[in-house]
Write a protein that holds these residues in place. Sequence first.
Motif, PDB file in Angstrom:
ATOM      1  N   TYR A   6       0.839  -1.217   0.000  1.00  0.00           N
ATOM      2  CA  TYR A   6       0.000   0.000   0.000  1.00  0.00           C
ATOM      3  C   TYR A   6       0.871   1.263   0.000  1.00  0.00           C
ATOM      4  N   ILE A   7       1.965   1.250   0.766  1.00  0.00           N
ATOM      5  CA  ILE A   7       2.871   2.409   0.793  1.00  0.00           C
ATOM      6  C   ILE A   7       3.551   2.582  -0.553  1.00  0.00           C
ATOM      7  N   ALA A   8       3.947   1.441  -1.175  1.00  0.00           N
ATOM      8  CA  ALA A   8       4.649   1.514  -2.469  1.00  0.00           C
ATOM      9  C   ALA A   8       3.725   1.850  -3.627  1.00  0.00           C
ATOM     10  N   SER A   9       2.408   1.862  -3.418  1.00  0.00           N
ATOM     11  CA  SER A   9       1.469   2.119  -4.523  1.00  0.00           C
ATOM     12  C   SER A   9       1.511   3.555  -5.020  1.00  0.00           C
ATOM     13  N   GLY A  10       2.048   4.465  -4.207  1.00  0.00           N
ATOM     14  CA  GLY A  10       2.132   5.870  -4.626  1.00  0.00           C
ATOM     15  C   GLY A  10       0.968   6.729  -4.181  1.00  0.00           C
ATOM     16  N   ILE A  11      -0.026   6.130  -3.514  1.00  0.00           N
ATOM     17  CA  ILE A  11      -1.195   6.926  -3.123  1.00  0.00           C
ATOM     18  C   ILE A  11      -0.847   7.915  -2.015  1.00  0.00           C
ATOM     19  N   ARG A  25      -8.957  10.092   0.033  1.00  0.00           N
ATOM     20  CA  ARG A  25      -8.477  10.843   1.185  1.00  0.00           C
ATOM     21  C   ARG A  25      -8.996  10.256   2.484  1.00  0.00           C
ATOM     22  N   ARG A  26     -10.309   9.910   2.501  1.00  0.00           N
ATOM     23  CA  ARG A  26     -10.881   9.293   3.716  1.00  0.00           C
ATOM     24  C   ARG A  26     -10.224   7.941   3.998  1.00  0.00           C
ATOM     25  N   GLU A  27      -9.915   7.210   2.913  1.00  0.00           N
ATOM     26  CA  GLU A  27      -9.272   5.901   3.094  1.00  0.00           C
ATOM     27  C   GLU A  27      -7.893   6.054   3.727  1.00  0.00           C
ATOM     28  N   VAL A  28      -7.099   7.034   3.224  1.00  0.00           N
ATOM     29  CA  VAL A  28      -5.761   7.235   3.777  1.00  0.00           C
ATOM     30  C   VAL A  28      -5.853   7.704   5.230  1.00  0.00           C
ATOM     31  N   ASP A  29      -6.795   8.615   5.536  1.00  0.00           N
ATOM     32  CA  ASP A  29      -6.966   9.077   6.919  1.00  0.00           C
ATOM     33  C   ASP A  29      -7.297   7.921   7.852  1.00  0.00           C
ATOM     34  N   CYS A  30      -8.143   7.038   7.379  1.00  0.00           N
ATOM     35  CA  CYS A  30      -8.558   5.895   8.209  1.00  0.00           C
ATOM     36  C   CYS A  30      -7.394   4.932   8.432  1.00  0.00           C
ATOM     37  N   SER A  32      -4.160   5.492   8.119  1.00  0.00           N
ATOM     38  CA  SER A  32      -3.049   6.077   8.860  1.00  0.00           C
ATOM     39  C   SER A  32      -3.316   6.072  10.363  1.00  0.00           C
ATOM     40  N   SER A  33      -4.598   6.100  10.746  1.00  0.00           N
ATOM     41  CA  SER A  33      -4.925   6.042  12.170  1.00  0.00           C
ATOM     42  C   SER A  33      -4.866   4.610  12.713  1.00  0.00           C
ATOM     43  N   ILE A  34      -4.867   3.632  11.774  1.00  0.00           N
ATOM     44  CA  ILE A  34      -4.827   2.219  12.192  1.00  0.00           C
ATOM     45  C   ILE A  34      -3.398   1.685  12.171  1.00  0.00           C
ATOM     46  N   ILE A  38       2.012   3.548   8.073  1.00  0.00           N
ATOM     47  CA  ILE A  38       1.451   4.486   7.091  1.00  0.00           C
ATOM     48  C   ILE A  38       1.520   5.921   7.628  1.00  0.00           C
ATOM     49  N   LYS A  39       1.203   6.091   8.896  1.00  0.00           N
ATOM     50  CA  LYS A  39       1.265   7.434   9.484  1.00  0.00           C
ATOM     51  C   LYS A  39       2.687   7.982   9.451  1.00  0.00           C
ATOM     52  N   GLN A  40       3.683   7.113   9.775  1.00  0.00           N
ATOM     53  CA  GLN A  40       5.083   7.553   9.756  1.00  0.00           C
ATOM     54  C   GLN A  40       5.519   7.927   8.345  1.00  0.00           C
ATOM     55  N   GLU A  41       5.098   7.157   7.339  1.00  0.00           N
ATOM     56  CA  GLU A  41       5.466   7.470   5.957  1.00  0.00           C
ATOM     57  C   GLU A  41       4.860   8.805   5.518  1.00  0.00           C
ATOM     58  N   LEU A  42       3.596   9.058   5.940  1.00  0.00           N
ATOM     59  CA  LEU A  42       2.970  10.336   5.606  1.00  0.00           C
ATOM     60  C   LEU A  42       3.734  11.505   6.218  1.00  0.00           C
ATOM     61  N   GLU A  43       4.165  11.348   7.452  1.00  0.00           N
ATOM     62  CA  GLU A  43       4.908  12.419   8.115  1.00  0.00           C
ATOM     63  C   GLU A  43       6.247  12.669   7.425  1.00  0.00           C
ATOM     64  N   GLN A  44       6.935  11.587   6.992  1.00  0.00           N
ATOM     65  CA  GLN A  44       8.212  11.756   6.301  1.00  0.00           C
ATOM     66  C   GLN A  44       8.028  12.451   4.955  1.00  0.00           C
ATOM     67  N   LEU A  45       6.973  12.060   4.218  1.00  0.00           N
ATOM     68  CA  LEU A  45       6.718  12.685   2.915  1.00  0.00           C
ATOM     69  C   LEU A  45       6.380  14.165   3.079  1.00  0.00           C
ATOM     70  N   SER A  46       5.570  14.499   4.071  1.00  0.00           N
ATOM     71  CA  SER A  46       5.205  15.897   4.298  1.00  0.00           C
ATOM     72  C   SER A  46       6.432  16.728   4.665  1.00  0.00           C
TER      73      SER A  46
END
Length: 273
Positions: A6-11, A25-30, A32-34, A38-46
């Motif tokens: 899922y992380i490598a998919s590019g979404i 967007r709702r899927e990623v929010d959900c 990342s909270s689970i 995924i949450k750590q990868e989002l923080e690194q990308l941001s």
Amino acid sequence: MNVTEYIASGILESYVMGAVSDQERREVDCLSSIYPEIKQELEQLSASLENYALLHSIEPPPQLKASLLQKLTFEEQEDRPEPIVRPMPVEPTSRPTFQVTWIAAAAVGLLLLTFSFFLVSRLNNEQQTVSSLQSTNSSLQTELRQLRDRQQRDEQVLALLRQPGTRTLELRGNEKAPNGDILLYWNPQNQQVAVEVRSLPSLQPDQQYQLWSLVNGKPIDAGVFDGGNAAPYLQRLNRPIGQADAFAITVEKRGGSPTPTLSTLLAMTPVGS
């Protein structure tokens, strides 16, 4: 669920750039909270995207807005009132006299002359407007090409930044290259190195810049690259670098040298923690 796939998919990259639908967007929010991964990868990308935006931020010149507004503003041609021709009072006679005929001819001639002047003036104004539009269109086309080139370069850099572990280092020139400015993208995990030449003078045809990785004081060849306006914006080097205490740049013969020429050292920066 396979979190790695899922992380490598590019979404997640699309989510950070705001290019996803509401459902995605709702899927990623959900998710990342689970899943903490995924949450750590989002923080690194941001963080990487914010770091890149700060490094490339350029204040537009203050006169740009006024210049564009001046080019794109066209004053409407004021309506020129037609001259009012009043007939000269003449004494009623049984037939037109020579004086009345001459006055009528002069009035018609004056009307035609005024109308001709109006047409010539209007034609000159239209030609100036067309010339201004052509100049504005040429400027906009140039700016559009520059924006497309910048977008392509940004996409290349973003592809590097979204790789886990990529680090960004800035090398500033010393007294031998006071205007030197280079960004270094290094990923210790896949050992890839790329340089973004922001400002470096051109060299002789038989010379190249060479990057060195310093490990415990020992220089290791990290690859060669070109400078100047003709050099590619982003250059990937062909030497795997897994460790580095610092990076340095020297001027060497084309193709590189097995050992650095210290007299041509232009820049050096420590890697840090």
